[in-house]
Write a protein that holds these residues in place. Structure first.
Motif, mmCIF file in Angstrom:
data_model
loop_
_atom_site.group_PDB
_atom_site.id
_atom_site.type_symbol
_atom_site.label_atom_id
_atom_site.label_comp_id
_atom_site.label_asym_id
_atom_site.label_seq_id
_atom_site.Cartn_x
_atom_site.Cartn_y
_atom_site.Cartn_z
ATOM 1 N N THR A 252 35.085 47.960 33.983
ATOM 2 C CA THR A 252 36.559 46.821 33.633
ATOM 3 C C THR A 252 37.266 47.659 34.580
ATOM 4 O O THR A 252 38.431 47.075 34.435
ATOM 5 C CB THR A 252 36.930 47.466 32.543
ATOM 6 N N ASN B 276 39.809 47.338 38.059
ATOM 7 C CA ASN B 276 40.144 46.508 39.003
ATOM 8 C C ASN B 276 39.993 46.931 40.382
ATOM 9 O O ASN B 276 40.640 48.233 40.328
ATOM 10 C CB ASN B 276 40.783 46.124 38.557
ATOM 11 N N GLY C 162 35.639 34.945 34.393
ATOM 12 C CA GLY C 162 36.565 35.934 33.309
ATOM 13 C C GLY C 162 37.811 36.996 34.378
ATOM 14 O O GLY C 162 38.239 38.025 33.938
ATOM 15 N N ILE C 163 37.318 36.449 35.508
ATOM 16 C CA ILE C 163 37.805 37.480 36.409
ATOM 17 C C ILE C 163 39.247 36.861 37.658
ATOM 18 O O ILE C 163 38.860 35.712 38.325
ATOM 19 C CB ILE C 163 37.418 38.896 37.695
ATOM 20 N N GLY C 164 40.120 37.780 37.700
ATOM 21 C CA GLY C 164 41.354 37.471 39.111
ATOM 22 C C GLY C 164 41.103 38.009 39.808
ATOM 23 O O GLY C 164 41.122 38.676 40.107
ATOM 24 N N VAL D 240 42.364 33.864 37.448
ATOM 25 C CA VAL D 240 41.561 34.223 35.554
ATOM 26 C C VAL D 240 41.183 32.980 35.018
ATOM 27 O O VAL D 240 42.458 32.652 34.785
ATOM 28 C CB VAL D 240 42.178 35.469 34.862
ATOM 29 N N THR E 257 42.552 43.071 42.102
ATOM 30 C CA THR E 257 41.513 41.964 40.789
ATOM 31 C C THR E 257 42.733 42.575 39.911
ATOM 32 O O THR E 257 43.001 43.561 39.910
ATOM 33 C CB THR E 257 39.938 42.721 41.079
ATOM 34 N N THR E 258 42.463 41.326 39.236
ATOM 35 C CA THR E 258 42.429 41.953 37.056
ATOM 36 C C THR E 258 41.622 40.747 36.186
ATOM 37 O O THR E 258 40.717 40.034 36.420
ATOM 38 C CB THR E 258 44.087 41.183 37.237
ATOM 39 N N SER E 259 42.031 41.826 35.036
ATOM 40 C CA SER E 259 40.498 41.288 33.845
ATOM 41 C C SER E 259 39.177 41.943 33.952
ATOM 42 O O SER E 259 38.283 40.482 33.604
ATOM 43 C CB SER E 259 41.138 40.178 33.733
ATOM 44 N N ALA E 260 39.219 42.954 34.962
ATOM 45 C CA ALA E 260 37.961 42.674 35.115
ATOM 46 C C ALA E 260 37.251 43.097 34.193
ATOM 47 O O ALA E 260 37.626 43.920 33.352
ATOM 48 C CB ALA E 260 37.681 43.838 36.546
ATOM 49 N N ALA E 261 35.518 42.912 33.712
ATOM 50 C CA ALA E 261 35.131 42.722 33.125
ATOM 51 C C ALA E 261 33.592 43.634 33.393
ATOM 52 O O ALA E 261 33.364 42.416 34.952
ATOM 53 C CB ALA E 261 35.054 41.724 31.696
ATOM 54 N N ASP F 50 30.956 41.176 36.242
ATOM 55 C CA ASP F 50 31.996 39.704 36.063
ATOM 56 C C ASP F 50 31.756 40.084 38.112
ATOM 57 O O ASP F 50 31.050 40.927 38.470
ATOM 58 C CB ASP F 50 33.767 39.899 36.792
#
Length: 143
Positions: free
Chosen positions: A28, A30, A62-64, A83, A116-120, A123
């Motif tokens: 996760t 970023n 899932g990623i911004g 996202v 990036t935001t909200s990495a999982a 992604d």
């Protein structure tokens, strides 16, 4: 773990520079203002900056992704891949008055950076950028 190490492929044809960039996340973490095109690290004669002409950004849902010009105070937005959106977002600045998008600030490097935001895990983000390179002697620049 940590943010992914992107795979890049670049080629240059005169003043035209193409970059393909791909990364896949395993956790996760970023990216934050990570250089995609390192203007400050360019070698002579192309040390005058870049003009972004066209390209695309592709990301999983899932990623911004923010693609920006680096500036000391507030980075200059080039493109946002929000996202929740998945797939390919193209851009083309050839019809703008200057024929492309250039860094307008004065306090930063002008590098093209990604945040990036909200990495999982799993992604992925990929992009292709076409730029014109500017020579330090602006009499021969196309910017």
């Amino acid at each position: 773990m940590g943010a992914p190490t992107p795979t890049t492929q670049a080629y240059e044809n005169g003043n035209v520079y193409h970059l393909s960039w791909t990364a896949t996340w395993s956790d996760t973490t970023n990216l934050s203002d990570t250089a995609v095109i390192d203007v400050s690290g360019m070698t002579s004669p192309f040390t005058g900056g870049v003009k972004l002409i066209k390209g695309w950004v592709n990301a999983s849902a899932g990623i911004g992704v923010l693609l920006e010009f680096d500036d000391d105070s507030t980075d200059e937005l080039i493109l946002e891949h929000p996202v929740g959106a998945s797939g390919h977002i193209p851009f083309d600045f050839r019809d703008s008055p200057s024929g492309g998008k250039t860094y307008k600030g004065s306090g930063g490097t002008g590098d093209i950076v990604i945040t990036t935001t909200s990495a999982a895990s799993a992604d992925d983000v990929s992009m292709h950028l076409e730029t014109w390179l500017s020579q330090a002697d602006t009499s021969e620049s196309r910017i």
